[in-house]
Scaffold this active site. Structure first.
Site, PDB file in Angstrom:
ATOM      1  N   LYS A 483       0.841  -1.199   0.000  1.00  0.00           N
ATOM      2  CA  LYS A 483       0.000   0.000   0.000  1.00  0.00           C
ATOM      3  C   LYS A 483       0.876   1.249   0.000  1.00  0.00           C
ATOM      4  O   LYS A 483       2.070   1.174   0.327  1.00  0.00           O
ATOM      5  CB  LYS A 483      -0.920  -0.018   1.224  1.00  0.00           C
ATOM      6  CG  LYS A 483      -0.158  -0.061   2.538  1.00  0.00           C
ATOM      7  CD  LYS A 483      -1.061  -0.455   3.699  1.00  0.00           C
ATOM      8  CE  LYS A 483      -0.277  -0.390   4.991  1.00  0.00           C
ATOM      9  NZ  LYS A 483      -0.925  -1.106   6.079  1.00  0.00           N
ATOM     10  N   ARG A 581     -10.686   0.077  14.288  1.00  0.00           N
ATOM     11  CA  ARG A 581     -10.514   0.882  13.074  1.00  0.00           C
ATOM     12  C   ARG A 581     -11.543   0.386  12.062  1.00  0.00           C
ATOM     13  O   ARG A 581     -12.572   0.991  11.865  1.00  0.00           O
ATOM     14  CB  ARG A 581      -9.078   0.740  12.563  1.00  0.00           C
ATOM     15  CG  ARG A 581      -8.724   1.650  11.432  1.00  0.00           C
ATOM     16  CD  ARG A 581      -7.225   1.679  11.156  1.00  0.00           C
ATOM     17  NE  ARG A 581      -6.749   0.470  10.494  1.00  0.00           N
ATOM     18  CZ  ARG A 581      -5.492   0.303  10.077  1.00  0.00           C
ATOM     19  NH1 ARG A 581      -4.582   1.260  10.280  1.00  0.00           N
ATOM     20  NH2 ARG A 581      -5.128  -0.802   9.489  1.00  0.00           N
ATOM     21  N   TYR A 709      14.672  31.991   5.742  1.00  0.00           N
ATOM     22  CA  TYR A 709      13.500  32.728   6.203  1.00  0.00           C
ATOM     23  C   TYR A 709      13.597  33.041   7.696  1.00  0.00           C
ATOM     24  O   TYR A 709      14.059  32.209   8.487  1.00  0.00           O
ATOM     25  CB  TYR A 709      12.231  31.898   5.992  1.00  0.00           C
ATOM     26  CG  TYR A 709      11.792  31.820   4.542  1.00  0.00           C
ATOM     27  CD1 TYR A 709      11.416  32.962   3.836  1.00  0.00           C
ATOM     28  CD2 TYR A 709      11.736  30.587   3.897  1.00  0.00           C
ATOM     29  CE1 TYR A 709      11.011  32.879   2.521  1.00  0.00           C
ATOM     30  CE2 TYR A 709      11.321  30.487   2.578  1.00  0.00           C
ATOM     31  CZ  TYR A 709      10.960  31.645   1.887  1.00  0.00           C
ATOM     32  OH  TYR A 709      10.557  31.562   0.600  1.00  0.00           O
ATOM     33  N   MET A 758      10.380  25.255   1.208  1.00  0.00           N
ATOM     34  CA  MET A 758       9.511  24.358   0.447  1.00  0.00           C
ATOM     35  C   MET A 758      10.320  23.446  -0.469  1.00  0.00           C
ATOM     36  O   MET A 758      10.099  22.237  -0.519  1.00  0.00           O
ATOM     37  CB  MET A 758       8.504  25.173  -0.383  1.00  0.00           C
ATOM     38  CG  MET A 758       7.494  24.293  -1.095  1.00  0.00           C
ATOM     39  SD  MET A 758       6.472  25.216  -2.251  1.00  0.00           S
ATOM     40  CE  MET A 758       5.420  26.123  -1.148  1.00  0.00           C
TER      41      MET A 758
END
Ligand code: PLP
Length: 814
Positions: A483, A581, A709, A758
């Protein structure tokens, strides 16, 4: 090689069961996936701790293979092929290779040691190939299986052999000695690798020296510890930088990117230059130099050839190309043996059916050209290559031998024409000798992404799989969870490897993950953990198997099953035993039973539950209560429905901590990808993913200046800063910045300065000797994902699955 089965029987002392004793063999294989297997292949069914070649006999017979060396004949195949029954198929392979080797009496160089074997072999091949027809081990084929396969590649035209021998345990070297029978030995650097297999360094040295029991000369770095173990009858040719008694005395002087070696040998004294300045390369180069001296090369030739030594790339890499193509990059070597290996790899990794081969002139086969290219042509045809792009003057002149062949005299001419040739929906193998510079072709065809890559080691995945398999009872089935894109490691490529290893099931979270695997040709059964009702149609259409966890879901599925007139469609029943779950709770079991009793539309293929705390022995009691409830509820379902499904409850840490609850199957996840939460177990696993980037820019800032930053890093002294093109959009948490985390450059830690941006982050390289373009490791062996997770207060799962899809995945096999 051409031998009849009748000749082979006495060599390997086999019992023959079959019909055609005069069948002719021209090749040997242990790899069931190879398309080179044919009716004249002798397949050795090798049995390892977690691998059994006998399992592949059915598909091999189906594909036309007729001759097998086996430990036993699998029942259903009696009479269908020729079987040579032996006690141990690996011994038989080794004996066969040893006897075959004895037919040749040209010099054979045998290399062992802890480091540098493959590089020395590749360099010697380069240095000596102008004067010899060389057979050498392909890649780093130096194991108990790799060595015999390498030696079986010898033919009548060869007049020099170079083979490497690698061992990890006592008593292995004798076998390799018997097969290689080296006449010239090289002992490379004895480091600390593989120490765990030996009692102490002495034992390791003694074992390695067994390769040299009958050499005419042993080339080595003069070393008292080793000499103490050496049989004094063995003639040595030694070098040293500090011991004047050595045969060759060498002083190395390193400059910024080269090393000058001042050599004193007999009355000669001269200097050569090699294009490296690291200690390992210098030693490897000296071992090669020693061979040239031993072969009486003159100083001009030595100087000229050693200057041209090059970095050795040993890996076959899989990359994404543009227009839906997969590129297999083997752009650093071109010889017949390694072409065979690359073609096998192409077959095992191809994502697109159509296959193109880009191939340069081939060197050092020992064959005359006409014969060589005919053999290459056979190989290409048997591998069902759709199109060949031949590059080089020699191969071009044989272009009529290849299917759909486009020929070019040089790499440049091909690149100039590349826009007129279409490459799409295909797998492309790029294989060329070094001086053809096929890396330029790779760069042109490769998908243009940024410099950050996640490299996935396919060997490590196999290793980890086998490690967990070894913890299972032989009859326990194995589902592997792929998965979330194989926990971030790649869906298709991992699944393809798992189908080769014949795992029983794959597990995905959502239908679309399963659909893309099925579309790519994965034919293992796939369970979908969390199917949405809207995806049931697609699940049925693609033969996926849904996990059903509620009455509502069951009703919805039955409705669709009815409309499609399904019968006995496989479903998996999930029970909630405490995870809370997904799953049927105890109170709903009776209703479930009633529903299932009344229908033939579906069949309960398995019953499962999931453990909440299998990784934490603080909660042993809770886990045991989950297992107990699972036993109770699943037994009830089985009794009342009169069914005998597969039961499973264990994930990775469950396999390790609760082996008594294996039931019929287990579900392996994170462990496959090399992560354990147990320190001891972690040592047995191999690292799978390495996240890498490069330095984009370097600058030096003064005390009082800031980085990034918010000026969150202030320099307290003059600081050298490197910018790396990876940021939080690639999956690097912002919490890893501001002094918490680091990257590794040239084996040194470079702390992150200020905040992670980023798309970029900045690191401190004041103490590191590196350049713009230098490689940067974000995680891998160091720091490990486990370590990062601990520092960041999360779990390795999150770190691995956060690596964004814009980071290119590159798969490789060593
Ligand atoms: C993800 C998952 C697993 C595998 O868990 P690991 O801890 O990665 O081994 C097993 N079962 C289910 C239901 C899962 O969702």
């Amino acid at each position: 090689m051409t031998l009849s089965i009748r000749n082979i029987i006495p060599i390997i002392k086999a019992q023959f069961v079959g019909t055609n004793e005069i069948a002719i063999i021209d090749s040997v294989s242990i790899d069931s996936r190879s398309l080179q297997n044919s009716d004249s292949t002798l397949f050795f069914a090798i049995v390892g701790p977690n691998h059994d070649g006998h399992l592949y006999i059915a598909e091999l017979i189906e594909n036309g293979v007729l001759n097998f060396v086996v430990n036993y004949i699998p029942k259903e195949f009696d009479g269908k092929a020729n079987f040579l029954i032996v006690e141990n198929t690996l011994d038989a392979l080794q004996t066969f290779a040893a006897v075959y080797r004895s037919n040749f009496d040209f010099p054979i160089i045998g290399i062992t040691g802890s480091n540098g074997k493959t590089i020395i072999k590749e360099w010697l091949n380069f240095l000596l190939s102008p004067d010899y027809n060389i057979i050498r081990s392909p890649k780093s084929y130096n194991s108990q299986v790799g060595v015999p396969l390498s030696v079986l590649g010898i033919n009548e035209k060869h007049n020099l052999g170079i083979f490497e021998a690698g061992i990890s345990l006592k008593n292995e070297m004798e076998h390799l000695q018997r097969i290689i029978q080296p006449t010239i030995g090289i002992l490379s650097n004895i480091g600390s690798a593989h120490d765990e297999g030996f009692h102490d360094v002495g034992e390791k040295i003694k074992e390695k020296l067994k390769l040299f029991t009958s050499v005419e000369v042993l080339i080595m770095n003069k070393n008292k510890t080793i000499e103490a173990f050496l049989n004094p009858k063995i003639n040595t040719f030694s070098w040293s930088s500090d011991d004047g008694k050595a045969d060759v005395f060498i002083i190395a002087k390193e400059t910024s990117d080269k090393t000058e070696l001042k050599i004193t040998y007999k009355k000669l004294c001269f200097t050569i230059t090699i294009p490296f300045n690291d200690q390992a390369s210098i030693e490897n180069a000296i071992h090669c130099l020693m061979v040239l001296l031993y072969f009486n090369y003159n100083q001009e030739v030595i100087q000229e050839r050693m200057l041209l030594l090059f970095p050795v790339e040993m890996r076959l890499k899989v990359k994404n190309g543009s227009n839906n193509t997969t590129i297999i990059d083997d752009s650093y070597s071109s010889d017949f043996q390694s072409l065979k290996i690359a073609l096998d790899f192409l077959e095992s990794q191809k994502q697109y059916k159509k296959k193109t081969l880009i191939l340069s002139d081939i060197f050092q086969s020992g064959l005359v050209l006409e014969e060589l290219y005919s053999k290459v042509s056979q190989l290409i045809v048997s591998n069902k290559i759709h199109r060949v792009i031949a590059i080089g003057e020699t191969i071009s002149s044989f272009k009529n031998k290849f299917p759909n062949c486009l020929a070019f005299d040089s790499t440049q001419k091909f690149i100039d024409a590349i826009d007129t040739i279409s490459f799409e929906n295909e797998t492309i193998l790029i294989k060329g000798a070094r001086h053809f510079h096929f890396e330029e072709i790779v760069a042109t065809l490769e998908e243009k992404t940024h410099e950050t890559v996640l490299e996935i080691n396919l060997n490590a995945i196999s290793h980890n799989l086998n490690f967990f398999k070894s913890k299972l009872k032989p009859e326990t089935k194995l589902m592997v969870m792929v998965k979330a894109f194989g926990y971030g490691n790649g869906g298709f490529e991992v699944a393809k490897l798992l189908s080769h290893h014949k795992v029983d099931y794959l597990g995905v979270a959502f239908a679309d993950e399963g659909i893309s695997l099925k579309n790519a040709g994965i034919d293992l059964p796939i369970m979908v953990l969390n199917p949405e009702n809207t995806s049931f149609s697609a699940i049925i259409q693609h033969q996926l198997e849904p996990e059903i966890y509620s009455i509502k879901g069951l009703n919805a599925f039955l409705k669709i099953a009815e409309s499609k007139k399904l019968q006995h469609f496989p479903i998996h029943i999930k029970l909630d035993t405490g995870m809370h779950r997904l799953g049927f709770e105890e109170e709903t079991i009776d209703e479930l039973i009633t529903k299932l009793k009344g229908t033939k539309l579906v069949e309960v293929k398995s019953i499962l539950s999931h453990l909440a705390t299998s990784d934490d022995m603080k909660f042993v009691d809770f886990t045991l209560s989950q297992i107990k409830l699972f036993e109770k509820l699943s037994s009830k379902l089985m009794e009342e429905l009169q069914i005998n499904p597969i039961r499973h409850i264990l994930n990775t840490s469950g396999i390790s901590n609760f082996p008594q609850a294996q039931y019929d199957m287990v579900r392996l996840g994170i462990g496959l990808y090399g992560i354990s939460n147990d320190d001891d177990e972690q040592k047995s696993l191999q690292n799978v993913g390495t996240l890498k980037s490069i330095i984009s820019q370097i600058r030096t800032i003064d005390e009082g200046e800031s980085v990034g930053y918010g000026r969150r890093f202030m320099a307290a002294k003059t600081t050298k800063v490197a910018t790396i093109p990876i940021g939080y959009a690639d999956g690097i948490s912002r919490h890893w910045g501001n002094g918490v985390g680091y990257v590794v450059i040239k084996n040194k830690k470079a702390p992150i300065l200020g905040s992670v941006c980023m798309d970029m982050l900045m690191v401190d390289i004041t103490e590191i000797d590196c350049k713009e373009g230098s490689e940067v490791i974000i995680f891998g062996e160091n720091p490990t994902v486990n370590f990062m997770a601990k520092q960041l207060g999360t779990i390795p799962y999150e770190i691995m699955t956060s690596i964004s899809q814009r980071v290119k995945r590159v798969f490789y096999r060593e």
